[in-house]
Design a protein around this motif. Sequence first.
Motif, PDB file in Angstrom:
ATOM      1  N   LEU A   1      49.941  46.043  55.332  1.00 37.76           N
ATOM      2  CA  LEU A   1      49.619  44.965  54.214  1.00 37.76           C
ATOM      3  C   LEU A   1      50.294  43.894  54.399  1.00 37.76           C
ATOM      4  O   LEU A   1      49.919  42.860  53.631  1.00 37.76           O
ATOM      5  N   GLN A   2      51.456  43.741  55.390  1.00 40.97           N
ATOM      6  CA  GLN A   2      52.097  42.547  55.329  1.00 40.97           C
ATOM      7  C   GLN A   2      51.585  41.306  55.802  1.00 40.97           C
ATOM      8  O   GLN A   2      52.054  40.202  55.599  1.00 40.97           O
ATOM      9  N   LYS A   3      50.251  41.747  56.572  1.00 39.33           N
ATOM     10  CA  LYS A   3      49.678  40.515  57.178  1.00 39.33           C
ATOM     11  C   LYS A   3      48.624  39.989  56.259  1.00 39.33           C
ATOM     12  O   LYS A   3      48.087  38.844  56.403  1.00 39.33           O
ATOM     13  N   LYS A   4      48.443  40.370  54.862  1.00 38.88           N
ATOM     14  CA  LYS A   4      47.486  39.721  54.081  1.00 38.88           C
ATOM     15  C   LYS A   4      47.874  38.822  53.248  1.00 38.88           C
ATOM     16  O   LYS A   4      46.921  38.441  52.484  1.00 38.88           O
ATOM     17  N   GLY A   5      49.025  38.471  53.327  1.00 39.51           N
ATOM     18  CA  GLY A   5      49.380  37.579  52.577  1.00 39.51           C
ATOM     19  C   GLY A   5      49.541  37.689  50.919  1.00 39.51           C
ATOM     20  O   GLY A   5      49.249  36.780  50.103  1.00 39.51           O
ATOM     21  N   LEU A   6      49.946  38.920  50.723  1.00 42.08           N
ATOM     22  CA  LEU A   6      50.052  39.418  49.438  1.00 42.08           C
ATOM     23  C   LEU A   6      51.159  38.757  48.792  1.00 42.08           C
ATOM     24  O   LEU A   6      52.431  38.607  49.415  1.00 42.08           O
ATOM     25  N   VAL A   7      51.285  38.418  47.292  1.00 38.39           N
ATOM     26  CA  VAL A   7      52.557  37.973  46.833  1.00 38.39           C
ATOM     27  C   VAL A   7      52.524  38.821  45.455  1.00 38.39           C
ATOM     28  O   VAL A   7      51.966  39.150  44.860  1.00 38.39           O
ATOM     29  N   TYR A   8      53.940  39.282  45.312  1.00 34.64           N
ATOM     30  CA  TYR A   8      54.154  40.237  44.382  1.00 34.64           C
ATOM     31  C   TYR A   8      54.453  39.569  42.912  1.00 34.64           C
ATOM     32  O   TYR A   8      54.816  38.367  42.832  1.00 34.64           O
ATOM     33  N   SER A   9      53.667  40.206  41.869  1.00 37.94           N
ATOM     34  CA  SER A   9      53.823  39.614  40.810  1.00 37.94           C
ATOM     35  C   SER A   9      53.876  40.642  39.667  1.00 37.94           C
ATOM     36  O   SER A   9      53.270  41.647  39.957  1.00 37.94           O
TER      37      SER A   9
ATOM     38  N   GLU B   1      59.291  45.474  51.801  1.00 38.70           N
ATOM     39  CA  GLU B   1      59.126  46.751  51.241  1.00 38.70           C
ATOM     40  C   GLU B   1      57.586  47.244  51.102  1.00 38.70           C
ATOM     41  O   GLU B   1      57.107  48.240  51.071  1.00 38.70           O
ATOM     42  N   LEU B   2      56.973  46.282  51.621  1.00 43.92           N
ATOM     43  CA  LEU B   2      55.156  46.404  51.740  1.00 43.92           C
ATOM     44  C   LEU B   2      54.831  47.168  52.867  1.00 43.92           C
ATOM     45  O   LEU B   2      55.377  46.722  53.980  1.00 43.92           O
ATOM     46  N   ALA B   3      53.920  48.024  52.833  1.00 48.60           N
ATOM     47  CA  ALA B   3      53.644  48.887  53.861  1.00 48.60           C
ATOM     48  C   ALA B   3      53.186  47.769  55.098  1.00 48.60           C
ATOM     49  O   ALA B   3      52.507  46.875  54.759  1.00 48.60           O
ATOM     50  N   PRO B   4      53.654  48.106  56.345  1.00 42.88           N
ATOM     51  CA  PRO B   4      53.270  47.200  57.501  1.00 42.88           C
ATOM     52  C   PRO B   4      51.875  46.732  57.597  1.00 42.88           C
ATOM     53  O   PRO B   4      51.870  45.808  57.839  1.00 42.88           O
TER      54      PRO B   4
ATOM     55  N   GLY C   1      49.461  47.339  47.853  1.00 48.86           N
ATOM     56  CA  GLY C   1      49.939  45.959  47.684  1.00 48.86           C
ATOM     57  C   GLY C   1      49.461  45.418  46.334  1.00 48.86           C
ATOM     58  O   GLY C   1      49.154  44.157  46.135  1.00 48.86           O
ATOM     59  N   ASP C   2      49.321  46.232  45.398  1.00 48.33           N
ATOM     60  CA  ASP C   2      48.949  45.905  43.914  1.00 48.33           C
ATOM     61  C   ASP C   2      49.920  46.827  43.125  1.00 48.33           C
ATOM     62  O   ASP C   2      49.343  47.904  42.809  1.00 48.33           O
ATOM     63  N   PRO C   3      50.771  46.081  42.248  1.00 51.26           N
ATOM     64  CA  PRO C   3      51.542  46.901  41.363  1.00 51.26           C
ATOM     65  C   PRO C   3      50.811  47.333  39.804  1.00 51.26           C
ATOM     66  O   PRO C   3      51.045  48.063  39.138  1.00 51.26           O
TER      67      PRO C   3
END
Length: 398
Positions: free
Chosen positions: A87-95, A82-85, A49-51
Amino acid sequence: MAKRTIVTLPGDGIGRAVLNETLRVLEAAGFEADYVEGDIGWEFWKTEGDPLPQRTIDLLEKHKIALFGAITSKPKDAAFEELAPELQKKGLVYSSPIVGLRQHFNLDICMRPCHTYKGNPLNFIRRGADGGIEEPEVDVVIFRQNTEGLYGGVEWSNPPEKVYDALMTHPKFVKNFSNAPKEEVSVSTRIFTKKATERILKGAFEHAKKYGYKSVTVCEKPNVIRETSGMMYKMAQQMQKADYPDIELWNTNIDAQMMWLTKNPEDYGVIVAGNMFGDIVSDGFAGLIGGLGFACSAQFNPDSGIGVFEPTHGSAPKYADYPVSIVNPIAMIESACMMLDFINENDVAAKIRKAVAEVIAEGKVRTYDMMKMRGKPDVVENGAASTSEMADAVIAKL
Ligand code: NAI
Ligand code: MG
């Protein structure tokens, strides 16, 4: 002297292929360093969840210099899917991690040189006054402010009340935009600060002075974007007058510059611009010297000495899985030369550039882009050099 440690950030797609070949070239040129690899890119977004994991930031903090390949970015929704399942509930936003690196380390100076290699079949040509073909020699260095302006990320759709109220204090907003419903308004800001503007201008003038360029061109739009472009140009005038009287200061508008760059590109030396216009004008010039296979860049902070050196191309995912890599490594090799200059290994940089120039001038080894082929897995069978064959050719010249 202790051996230097360089952080390698291969990232995604073709990033690793071009970086690995470049490391071979560096070694063959006699550059001695230890390398540590940093995790960055899509893989780490999907799984963590963190590039741009903190451990990678720590590595760069410690060693200061990084060679970066390329990363893949995808739109918000695709990134989420594409986020691992778990991690999808964590409200992460790709940047974008490259933007993240820029901001974290305030890598506010982006430098993109574009120079012609003799014999490159991709060089820009034009017709001269006598009807003959001319091949102008381009030698331009673009200084792009790398952290502010339109890419600064301060933006809203359906802006919050406070922002909307502030906008409503501007007569032009009232006149031109207030009849649209607030929900239908999107705003992206273009913020310049004096400090960052001064740093990029100084970077440009210092480079012109050090390498003997006769002019610095501010490429903005001060007649229309009066506050930000206007501030940059005014500061450039003051700086030139006070500190660089021997360097000419020119002023072009970004739109006109895009037209002129195919008319008289050889007239320009150092160009300086804000974030977006710098991005645009550097791509424009890169097109004159061979395009993405040749366009190199550096991003650095002159105070901390932290620098990231990377080709301007992306991860070209469609080529990433070819059994033999076909992409041109020269942009990455040139980026490594910029790194060498940055750490005062100028002789090694010059040696590598000379070897690259010889390979191109000779014309025997050319990647598919230089042969004007379409990028397909069979280009190597059809006479194009692979990524590693191009590196081999450079190494042979060394
Ligand atoms: P790209 O630069 O990856 O590729 C565009 C095209 O340029 C390729 O299909 C290929 O034809 C050509 N090309 C690129 N590098 C080349 C090389 N070394 N030699 C020969 N030809 C080359 O741009 P695209 O396809 O728009 O983006 C792909 C991914 O890369 C996206 O996810 C994008 O977000 C990301 N990207 C990352 C950048 C970075 O890491 N700094 C910069 C630009 C895009
Ligand atoms: Mg760009």
